[in-house]
Structure formats: C-alpha cells, structure tokens
Design a protein around this motif. Structure first.
Motif, mmCIF file in Angstrom:
data_model
loop_
_atom_site.group_PDB
_atom_site.id
_atom_site.type_symbol
_atom_site.label_atom_id
_atom_site.label_comp_id
_atom_site.label_asym_id
_atom_site.label_seq_id
_atom_site.Cartn_x
_atom_site.Cartn_y
_atom_site.Cartn_z
ATOM 1 N N MET A 58 50.883 65.156 174.886
ATOM 2 C CA MET A 58 49.580 64.510 175.067
ATOM 3 C C MET A 58 48.801 64.582 173.758
ATOM 4 S SD MET A 58 46.531 65.473 177.735
ATOM 5 C CE MET A 58 44.973 64.596 177.685
ATOM 6 N N THR A 59 48.203 63.494 173.356
ATOM 7 C CA THR A 59 47.407 63.451 172.126
ATOM 8 C C THR A 59 45.964 63.096 172.436
ATOM 9 O OG1 THR A 59 47.971 61.126 171.753
ATOM 10 C CG2 THR A 59 49.399 62.793 170.733
ATOM 11 N N ASN A 60 45.093 63.514 171.555
ATOM 12 C CA ASN A 60 43.679 63.213 171.688
ATOM 13 C C ASN A 60 43.244 62.308 170.532
ATOM 14 O OD1 ASN A 60 43.326 64.918 173.989
ATOM 15 N ND2 ASN A 60 43.316 66.683 172.612
ATOM 16 N N ASN A 61 42.376 61.376 170.814
ATOM 17 C CA ASN A 61 41.927 60.417 169.816
ATOM 18 C C ASN A 61 41.024 61.094 168.778
ATOM 19 O OD1 ASN A 61 39.727 58.235 168.924
ATOM 20 N ND2 ASN A 61 41.669 57.214 169.339
ATOM 21 N N PHE A 62 41.397 60.936 167.528
ATOM 22 C CA PHE A 62 40.667 61.585 166.448
ATOM 23 C C PHE A 62 39.231 61.073 166.343
ATOM 24 C CE2 PHE A 62 40.516 62.221 161.564
ATOM 25 C CZ PHE A 62 39.773 63.379 161.728
ATOM 26 N N GLN A 63 39.053 59.765 166.408
ATOM 27 C CA GLN A 63 37.707 59.191 166.277
ATOM 28 C C GLN A 63 36.784 59.665 167.403
ATOM 29 O OE1 GLN A 63 36.489 56.918 163.631
ATOM 30 N NE2 GLN A 63 34.733 57.954 164.569
ATOM 31 N N THR A 64 37.318 59.776 168.614
ATOM 32 C CA THR A 64 36.528 60.269 169.742
ATOM 33 C C THR A 64 36.030 61.683 169.477
ATOM 34 O OG1 THR A 64 37.772 58.892 171.308
ATOM 35 C CG2 THR A 64 36.540 60.749 172.217
ATOM 36 N N ASN A 86 44.379 72.743 166.125
ATOM 37 C CA ASN A 86 44.867 73.010 167.490
ATOM 38 C C ASN A 86 44.209 72.140 168.559
ATOM 39 O OD1 ASN A 86 46.775 75.169 166.980
ATOM 40 N ND2 ASN A 86 44.995 76.442 166.491
ATOM 41 N N ARG A 87 44.058 70.854 168.253
ATOM 42 C CA ARG A 87 43.422 69.959 169.230
ATOM 43 C C ARG A 87 44.309 68.766 169.597
ATOM 44 N NH1 ARG A 87 39.237 72.366 166.499
ATOM 45 N NH2 ARG A 87 37.357 72.855 167.716
ATOM 46 N N TYR A 121 45.334 72.256 160.970
ATOM 47 C CA TYR A 121 46.707 72.652 161.297
ATOM 48 C C TYR A 121 46.994 72.467 162.784
ATOM 49 C CZ TYR A 121 44.794 77.199 162.846
ATOM 50 O OH TYR A 121 44.077 78.178 163.486
ATOM 51 N N ASN A 122 48.270 72.256 163.076
ATOM 52 C CA ASN A 122 48.753 72.089 164.453
ATOM 53 C C ASN A 122 48.075 70.918 165.183
ATOM 54 O OD1 ASN A 122 50.496 74.218 164.125
ATOM 55 N ND2 ASN A 122 49.190 75.710 165.149
ATOM 56 N N ASN A 123 48.048 69.769 164.529
ATOM 57 C CA ASN A 123 47.659 68.521 165.173
ATOM 58 C C ASN A 123 48.845 67.562 165.107
ATOM 59 O OD1 ASN A 123 44.898 68.786 166.158
ATOM 60 N ND2 ASN A 123 44.314 69.051 164.014
ATOM 61 N N LYS A 124 48.594 66.278 165.276
ATOM 62 C CA LYS A 124 49.694 65.317 165.319
ATOM 63 C C LYS A 124 49.461 64.121 164.397
ATOM 64 C CE LYS A 124 51.028 66.673 170.007
ATOM 65 N NZ LYS A 124 51.259 66.243 171.409
ATOM 66 N N PHE A 125 48.818 64.377 163.290
ATOM 67 C CA PHE A 125 48.569 63.306 162.332
ATOM 68 C C PHE A 125 49.871 62.895 161.643
ATOM 69 C CE2 PHE A 125 44.306 65.378 162.377
ATOM 70 C CZ PHE A 125 43.600 64.290 162.864
#
Length: 235
Positions: free
Chosen positions: A1-7, A25-26, A46-50
């Motif tokens: 599951m990913t979260n929108n960066f702009q949001t 970590n988000r 660190y530990n995101n999905k960019f």
C-alpha cells in the motif's frame, strides 16, 4: 500500500519555516510540489517508495539544501551530475538499499567526480547498494577519465576498486564457494595428529586384550570330579 506524497505535503503547516523535513516510514510514493519550503536544508525520507527524485527540482532555494537521505526506497535512476549541479552545497547523500543505477554519468565534471569520491571516502555520500549499480558505474567512469588523460583520477579508480560489492555474510553461509581460493585452508598438521591419535588408541586396545587373555590362561580350570572325602564314604 502506498500513500500519495502530495496529499501528505498538503497536510504540513508552516512550510516556510521548516529547515528539517522528516517524511520517513510513511510508504510515500509519487511526486509533490515543494515550492513553499523556502529554507529547507535537510530532507529525511528513508523507507518510502519513491522511484525518482525529479520533484526535488521544485525546491525554491536549492543552494540551502545540504542533506538528503533516501535509504530504503525504490529509486531506479539518479543523475548525479544534475544533483550536484542543482544543489551545489550538498554535503550528505544516502542512496543505499535502492535498486538504483546512474543516469547521464558522462555529464559529471572532473571536479564533481572528485567531490563525489571524496564524499564516499568520508562516508558522507553513501551510494553503495547490493541492489543497484552505482558503484560499478562510477568505477567505469573513472576508467574513462583516466583514459582521457586524467592522471589525478588514478587514485579515485583504485579506491573505487576496493569497494567492489561483496555478498552479505548471511548469503555466503548458505552458498558453496565459487572457487578453491574461497575454501578455508586447513592446518597441515591436523591429519597427522588424527593418525597418531588413532594408532595410540589401537595399540592400547591390543595391549588390553592381550593382558586379559593372558590372565585367563593362568587361572586353574574347574573340573567335575568328586573330592577324595566323598569317595571314601560308605555306599
């Protein structure tokens, strides 16, 4: 599951006063506009999905940025020449644990390459990754610079060669050695000690058995003949 960066960025308040932005970590992915972070000097992610860093270009005062941490993301490519040119005061960079390779590496100037290698030596620029190819890309570029007559890059090339990626220890334990040079050498006296020890045990066993057999031979044999007293008794 990913979260929108702009949001996520939209939820942050007082952006104009933030010097240190921690978004770790988000599970963040995608891109965002950072044009309100006018005094940002450090970004910890660190530990995101960019998968790319193109959105960094939206920072307004790029000369203020000094630290970037993208450990444990999903970065695919990095343009080191663009990064060092766009953020001239960058002092710390962490790209470890990303499946990342270099992009437009031939655009690196000689001075940028020297700054990059020096940063790697000082552990301020962390680019070595088991998943990516940055190290090998830099090593190949060093060879190109040397071939062009860049004598000052011989030491850079020699240093990068010492950083060739080795397998993690936990993987080495379960994999057979690739060649004889990786097989641990044995003590040359080990077999001799084992042989002598075996002979001593064998000799001791033989002597013990011989002693036991000799002792049995010396013992008088018991007979079933009647004693003299019983023979003189009346019938």
């Amino acid at each position: 599951m990913t979260n929108n960066f702009q949001t996520h960025i939209n939820q942050i308040t007082k952006k104009a006063k933030i010097k240190y932005l921690d978004i770790s970590n988000r599970d963040l992915a995608g891109e965002a506009n950072l044009n309100e972070f006018i005094v940002l000097t450090s970004l910890n992610s660190y530990n995101n999905k960019f998968e790319n860093l193109d959105w960094l270009a939206s920072l307004p005062n790029k000369d203020k940025l000094k630290k970037l941490n993208f450990f444990g993301n999903q970065l695919k490519e990095i343009d080191l020449a663009w990064l060092l040119s766009t953020f001239p005061n960058l002092e710390s960079l962490n790209m470890e644990n990303n499946p990342v390779k270099t992009k437009n590496i031939n655009n690196l100037t000689s001075s940028q390459f020297s700054k990059l290698v020096s940063g790697i030596k000082d552990k301020k620029f962390r680019v070595v990754s088991w998943q990516g190819t940055i190290l090998m890309d830099l090593l190949e570029y060093a060879q190109v610079l040397v071939a062009r007559g860049g004598s000052g890059h011989h030491s850079h090339m020699a240093y990068l060669q010492t950083l060739r990626v080795e397998e993690p220890k936990e993987l080495v334990k379960v994999q057979p050695p690739a060649n004889n040079s990786q097989i641990p050498t044995k003590n040359p006296y080990t077999n001799t000690y084992l042989l002598v020890g075996g002979l001593v045990l064998l000799l001791g066993s033989v002597l013990a058995i011989g002693y036991w057999l000799g002792k049995r031979k010396k013992q008088p044999r018991r007979t079933n003949s009647k004693s003299p007293k019983s023979a003189n008794l009346p019938a």
